[in-house]
Scaffold this active site. Structure first.
Site, PDB file in Angstrom:
ATOM      1  N   LYS A   1       0.814  -1.225   0.000  1.00  0.00           N
ATOM      2  CA  LYS A   1       0.000   0.000   0.000  1.00  0.00           C
ATOM      3  C   LYS A   1       0.844   1.271   0.000  1.00  0.00           C
ATOM      4  CE  LYS A   1      -4.548  -0.919   0.460  1.00  0.00           C
ATOM      5  NZ  LYS A   1      -4.569  -2.217  -0.196  1.00  0.00           N
TER       6      LYS A   1
ATOM      7  N   ASP B   1      -9.936  -0.834  -2.835  1.00  0.00           N
ATOM      8  CA  ASP B   1     -10.162  -0.877  -1.387  1.00  0.00           C
ATOM      9  C   ASP B   1      -9.645   0.393  -0.726  1.00  0.00           C
ATOM     10  OD1 ASP B   1      -7.558  -1.716  -2.158  1.00  0.00           O
ATOM     11  OD2 ASP B   1      -7.209  -2.622  -0.189  1.00  0.00           O
ATOM     12  N   ASP B   2     -10.260   0.733   0.396  1.00  0.00           N
ATOM     13  CA  ASP B   2      -9.824   1.866   1.229  1.00  0.00           C
ATOM     14  C   ASP B   2      -9.721   3.170   0.444  1.00  0.00           C
ATOM     15  OD1 ASP B   2      -9.676  -0.200   2.954  1.00  0.00           O
ATOM     16  OD2 ASP B   2      -7.546  -0.045   3.393  1.00  0.00           O
TER      17      ASP B   2
ATOM     18  N   ASP C   1      -6.997 -12.919   2.773  1.00  0.00           N
ATOM     19  CA  ASP C   1      -7.143 -13.169   4.198  1.00  0.00           C
ATOM     20  C   ASP C   1      -6.170 -12.312   5.010  1.00  0.00           C
ATOM     21  OD1 ASP C   1      -7.746 -14.290   6.654  1.00  0.00           O
ATOM     22  OD2 ASP C   1      -8.110 -16.271   5.778  1.00  0.00           O
ATOM     23  N   ASN C   2      -6.755 -11.465   5.872  1.00  0.00           N
ATOM     24  CA  ASN C   2      -5.942 -10.564   6.708  1.00  0.00           C
ATOM     25  C   ASN C   2      -5.736 -11.114   8.115  1.00  0.00           C
ATOM     26  OD1 ASN C   2      -5.572  -8.400   4.864  1.00  0.00           O
ATOM     27  ND2 ASN C   2      -7.657  -7.706   5.232  1.00  0.00           N
TER      28      ASN C   2
ATOM     29  N   ASP D   1      -0.554  -4.628  10.391  1.00  0.00           N
ATOM     30  CA  ASP D   1      -0.271  -3.219  10.104  1.00  0.00           C
ATOM     31  C   ASP D   1      -1.158  -2.271  10.903  1.00  0.00           C
ATOM     32  OD1 ASP D   1      -2.556  -3.904   8.660  1.00  0.00           O
ATOM     33  OD2 ASP D   1      -1.809  -3.219   6.718  1.00  0.00           O
TER      34      ASP D   1
ATOM     35  N   ASN E   1      -2.505 -12.000   3.480  1.00  0.00           N
ATOM     36  CA  ASN E   1      -1.807 -10.719   3.607  1.00  0.00           C
ATOM     37  C   ASN E   1      -1.308 -10.679   5.052  1.00  0.00           C
ATOM     38  OD1 ASN E   1      -1.072  -7.958   3.120  1.00  0.00           O
ATOM     39  ND2 ASN E   1      -2.959  -7.301   4.121  1.00  0.00           N
TER      40      ASN E   1
HETATM   41  C1  GDL Z   1      -7.213  -3.487   4.657  1.00  0.00           C
HETATM   42  C2  GDL Z   1      -6.394  -3.370   3.423  1.00  0.00           C
HETATM   43  C3  GDL Z   1      -5.047  -4.053   3.559  1.00  0.00           C
HETATM   44  C4  GDL Z   1      -4.530  -4.003   4.993  1.00  0.00           C
HETATM   45  C5  GDL Z   1      -5.541  -4.727   5.843  1.00  0.00           C
HETATM   46  C6  GDL Z   1      -5.177  -4.872   7.309  1.00  0.00           C
HETATM   47  C7  GDL Z   1      -7.706  -5.095   2.227  1.00  0.00           C
HETATM   48  C8  GDL Z   1      -8.435  -5.471   0.981  1.00  0.00           C
HETATM   49  N1  GDL Z   1      -7.135  -3.877   2.247  1.00  0.00           N
HETATM   50  O1  GDL Z   1      -8.287  -3.010   4.689  1.00  0.00           O
HETATM   51  O2  GDL Z   1      -4.160  -3.405   2.689  1.00  0.00           O
HETATM   52  O3  GDL Z   1      -3.278  -4.599   5.105  1.00  0.00           O
HETATM   53  O4  GDL Z   1      -6.756  -4.040   5.785  1.00  0.00           O
HETATM   54  O5  GDL Z   1      -5.024  -3.651   7.954  1.00  0.00           O
HETATM   55  O6  GDL Z   1      -7.676  -5.849   3.144  1.00  0.00           O
END
Ligand code: GDL
Length: 455
Positions: free
Chosen positions: A45, A121-122, A229-230, A235, A263
């Site tokens: 990002k 996104d975002d 998948d987060n 972050d 992710n």
């Molecule tokens: C998000 C962001 C991602 C970020 C994550 C966790 C998506 C699609 N976009 O919203 O870049 O790392 O949250 O903070 O997940």
């Protein structure tokens, strides 16, 4: 029409913060190969040209870096996806903006890239006046741009694949109608059926993802979603990292999605268990026990914990990992430590004394471990851990001092001061002060902190 894709499995470099180094990426590709993961997605990002100044072309040196990544993926037969996020200020009906995206894609095509993602996104979910007069909804605007891009890129290069990240990319956002009413079903109808759509689950960070929720989504999107998948992303709370197992997703979900991509933690060296357990989950055919997967991955990770005075033990590593487990869950050993520490806050009953004994043993073990970790031979691993283990050691030390004080003062809420934890240097700074203004309650709600509140 191209053959349907194989099941996609892999890693998204898609977090906020400092992107990984080239050396880390190469290490990742080797690990992925061993684990049987097939796709790497480049979308950091805070790479300025990924989002903020997406209109600018890459310089020669940037091209050099990307070309190296693409070659490294090719050599290992990994799929490389290049992500671009123009959504912060793109004008969907503007011809010159469209040309900018095309030029960027062309730069990458020349390097051999064949998989592209366009990310929305975002971003602000509003269109400017010109777009609003041209498109009946935000979803229509995004579909228009993306389909056009898809057709054009396919003409140039018939084997190109395109991936798309929607503005509402989780259940909560869709329910709150982010991006406008019927956003997802418009996408389902309008977006070219070969374009893959990302989804993070009911939340941005999803504790659980159910089969039913994915079935519903599949109906709206008219295709299988691709899981972004987060679960292990950190972050949003960099005091922590997550090395617990991949969990909260039933095995059946694999039938309902076109792939799963993680992710993960910003700190590359801390992703060993996330990658290993996700791969184990994806390979599992029978029952999947996340804790067992975690313990097996820990055993494999252990050799990285060689210090200048020998290795730490598997038990120590598990204790450490349990302290930095998952966003919604501490590991069982950390949970036990916490429960004992919590008992120490109460009156000095028989239970208190037992908790004090257990806490003291565990805390000193953990503190010693934190000290030993400073001697890790793998310095990248140590640097990734150091801020977190420093803080952990500090809190344990503080509680030990409190415990000693309580043992000498048989009163439930003594007025305790620690000579090593001073105003200003301990839990200080504007962020800590702001945090103290509101107290969080067990149901998740917040209330202004009861006065007296020290400033
Ligand atoms: C998000 C962001 C991602 C970020 C994550 C966790 C998506 C699609 N976009 O919203 O870049 O790392 O949250 O903070 O997940």
């Amino acid at each position: 029409m191209l053959e349907p894709l194989e099941f996609i499995s892999g890693v998204i470099e898609g977090f906020y913060g400092e992107p990984w180094t080239q050396a880390e990426r190469l290490k990742l590709f080797d690990q992925m190969k061993v684990l049987g993961l097939n796709t790497y997605f480049y979308g950091p990002k805070d790479d300025l040209k990924h989002r903020t100044i997406w209109r600018e072309l890459y310089s020669d040196s940037e091209i050099g870096i990307l070309s190296e990544i693409i070659t490294a993926c090719d050599q290992r037969t990994l799929r490389f996806i290049y992500g671009l996020g123009p959504g912060l200020d793109v004008r969907y009906s503007d011809e010159s903006d469209y040309e900018c995206v095309c030029r960027r894609f062309d730069q990458l095509i020349t390097l051999g890239c064949r998989n592209f993602a366009i990310l929305f996104d975002d971003i602000p979910d509003r269109m400017d006046a010109t777009d609003a007069s041209r498109f009946s909804s935000f979803a229509h605007a995004q579909c228009h741009l993306t389909n056009r891009l898809f057709e054009r890129t396919r003409c140039e290069c018939p084997e190109v694949r395109l991936f798309f990240c929607p503005t509402p990319y989780c259940g909560r956002m869709a329910e709150s109608k982010l991006g406008g009413p019927d956003y997802l079903s418009i996408l389902g109808k309008e977006l070219h059926p070969e374009i893959e759509i990302f989804w993070t689950g009911p939340e941005i960070i999803s504790q659980e993802i159910t089969v039913e929720s994915i079935r519903d989504l599949q109906e709206q999107l008219r295709r299988k979603p691709l899981l972004w998948d987060n679960l292990h992303a950190n972050d949003y709370d960099m005091r922590r990292f997550f090395c617990g197992p991949y969990t909260g997703r039933p095995l059946e979900i694999k039938e309902l999605v076109s792939g799963v991509m993680l992710n993960p933690n910003n700190d590359f060296p801390l992703n060993f268990v996330p990658f290993h357990t996700m791969a184990a989950f994806l390979n599992a055919v029978g029952p999947w026990d996340p804790r067992e997967g975690y313990l097996a991955a820990m055993m494999e990770w252990l050799p990285s914990f060689e210090t200048v005075h020998g290795s730490i033990s598997l038990d120590e590593l598990i204790l450490l990992g349990d302290c930095f487990y998952l966003p919604f869950q501490d590991g069982p050993e950390a949970e036990e430590l916490y429960n004992n520490a919590q008992l120490l806050m109460g009156p000095q009953t028989h239970c208190w004394e037992k908790a004090a004994r257990v806490f003291r043993v565990r805390a000193s073990q953990l503190k010693l471990l934190c000290t030993r970790l400073t001697e890790l031979r793998d310095r990248r691993l140590f640097y990734a851990l150091s801020g977190r283990i420093w803080e952990l050691r500090e809190e344990l030390d503080f509680l030990e001092r409190y415990l000693a004080y309580r043992e000498n003062q048989n009163v439930p809420h003594p007025n305790f001061a620690s000579e090593c934890h001073h105003l200003g240097t301990y839990r200080g700074g504007i962020v800590a002060r702001l945090q103290r203004l509101m107290t969080r309650y067990p149901d998740g709600s917040f209330q202004p902190t009861e006065p007296p509140l020290f400033a």
